[in-house]
Design an enzyme around this catalytic site. Sequence first.
Site, PDB file in Angstrom:
ATOM      1  CG  ASP A  12     -72.815  -9.013 -54.612  1.00  0.00           C
ATOM      2  OD1 ASP A  12     -72.849  -8.465 -53.491  1.00  0.00           O
ATOM      3  OD2 ASP A  12     -72.048  -8.653 -55.523  1.00  0.00           O
ATOM      4  CE1 TYR A 230     -71.900  -6.397 -65.837  1.00  0.00           C
ATOM      5  CE2 TYR A 230     -71.188  -4.543 -64.500  1.00  0.00           C
ATOM      6  CZ  TYR A 230     -71.060  -5.859 -64.882  1.00  0.00           C
ATOM      7  OH  TYR A 230     -70.090  -6.648 -64.308  1.00  0.00           O
ATOM      8  CE  LYS A 233     -70.957 -11.922 -68.108  1.00  0.00           C
ATOM      9  NZ  LYS A 233     -71.372 -11.145 -69.249  1.00  0.00           N
TER      10      LYS A 233
HETATM   11  C1  F6R Z   1     -67.607  -7.996 -61.869  1.00  0.00           C
HETATM   12  C2  F6R Z   1     -67.552  -7.129 -60.700  1.00  0.00           C
HETATM   13  C3  F6R Z   1     -66.500  -6.105 -60.604  1.00  0.00           C
HETATM   14  C4  F6R Z   1     -67.057  -4.710 -60.889  1.00  0.00           C
HETATM   15  C5  F6R Z   1     -65.930  -3.650 -60.834  1.00  0.00           C
HETATM   16  C6  F6R Z   1     -66.464  -2.238 -61.026  1.00  0.00           C
HETATM   17  O1  F6R Z   1     -68.696  -8.870 -61.803  1.00  0.00           O
HETATM   18  O2  F6R Z   1     -68.386  -7.225 -59.818  1.00  0.00           O
HETATM   19  O3  F6R Z   1     -65.417  -6.401 -61.435  1.00  0.00           O
HETATM   20  O4  F6R Z   1     -67.667  -4.678 -62.148  1.00  0.00           O
HETATM   21  O5  F6R Z   1     -65.284  -3.694 -59.590  1.00  0.00           O
HETATM   22  O6  F6R Z   1     -67.448  -2.006 -60.094  1.00  0.00           O
HETATM   23  P1  F6R Z   1     -68.187  -0.610 -59.897  1.00  0.00           P
HETATM   24  O7  F6R Z   1     -68.703  -0.206 -61.239  1.00  0.00           O
HETATM   25  O8  F6R Z   1     -69.267  -0.924 -58.915  1.00  0.00           O
HETATM   26  O9  F6R Z   1     -67.156   0.350 -59.372  1.00  0.00           O
HETATM   27 MG    MG Z   2     -70.600  -7.480 -56.012  1.00  0.00          MG
HETATM   28 MG    MG Z   3     -70.197 -11.955 -57.133  1.00  0.00          MG
END
Ligand code: F6R
Ligand code: MG
Ligand code: MG
Length: 397
Positions: A12, A230, A233
């Site tokens: 990603d 973090y 995933k």
């Molecule tokens: C899960 C994922 C999304 C982000 C969520 C918050 O793998 O990529 O659910 O965790 O959109 O993202 P941030 O913290 O970047 O705003």
């Molecule tokens: Mg992403």
């Molecule tokens: Mg992804």
Amino acid sequence: MGRVTVSAIKADVGGYVGHGDVHPDMLDQARLDVRDAVAGGLLIDGSVGACGDDVNLVMTHQRGVDAEEIHRFAWETFVEMTQIAKRLHLYGAGQDLLADAFSGNIRGSGPGVAELEIDERPSEPVIVFAADKTEPGAWNLPLYKIFCDPFNTAGLVIDTKMHGGFTVEVHDLIEHRRIFFRCPKDLYDLLVYIGTPSRYVIKHVFRGDEPDEPVAVTSTSRLSLIAGRYVGKDDPIMVVRCQSGLPAVGEVLEPFAYPHLVAGWMRGSHNGPLMPCHMDHSQPARFDGPPRVVGMGFQVADGKLVGPRDMLGNASFDRAREKANEIADYMRRMGPFEPERLPAEAMEYTTLPQVAEDLAARWRPIEAGGDSLPQRLSEGTSDTHAAEDLLHRLPRS
Ligand code: F6R
Ligand code: MG
Ligand code: MG
């Protein structure tokens, strides 16, 4: 033509919009790079695809597993895509490129890698599965069904060539160790571990007990373990060979008719159904999901990739998509409660511990007789002054 290596590498490196998709300009760039690498002789062939916000490069070559030139090519392609992502202010540009620079092997630096070296058979059907909003252990249950469960794979009963069973290699992602299970003999032992997919993941499956004959391979990186925080995933990828003494294409697809629960989804912190998707409709939406999988089918022909054909977009998976939506409705209603939200141990690498840290000072030991307060409150009182008095005695930060 000698042995051929299939390398599936995913990352990603920028989301469009949010964590939802890969921008077409990024895919165009990757396709140009692959075309040049084929023209230059580095690759026999290559195919660029996406699942959600992850781009995947499926490449064939004769340089073997872990070849530095192939990993370098993938890394540099991701870097170029990152530049586009930065220019367009896409979300999380370069997210999975955890190292500052390429250092000989892409494993351990962010992107997910699944590679196998094979003696190409006269006809070599291969399916590359890519998932978004989940983790490598998401493949445990489907792989178990494909290679170990006669209720899924009729060939385990009907085909003499499959009666020898399969060997399953499991990695412990925490202790960095591996173990082999000879199935069906070791089935119960295998299940002791792979039922904990956050820690134990199936890395390879081999035919019989021939360790040089891999028939399936998965990516097993855990970004949080690499980065210590973090960072998404670890949306995984896997390659499975099919037919002629191996599970048939339909037996390899069959487990995805059941949207099993996997960890991931919103903020990598929730359990949700793994929804089989059409290759062109793999973008997560609801609650950043639900978790999803696409199947890209190829015939490998003298190392060339004939395909991809969309394997899970087929109408026979429509009911699984509906079922996944139903399960999503059910799970979502639990909101921040387990088991919709992941258990506390799994939240360790999310931002939740920071919130708990801010609250730490408000906790007080429960003194002797300290349980009388909630007891008296729950019994209720008609005396509002007494109730207020009790409330004033509650600890404050
Ligand atoms: C899960 C994922 C999304 C982000 C969520 C918050 O793998 O990529 O659910 O965790 O959109 O993202 P941030 O913290 O970047 O705003
Ligand atoms: Mg992403
Ligand atoms: Mg992804």
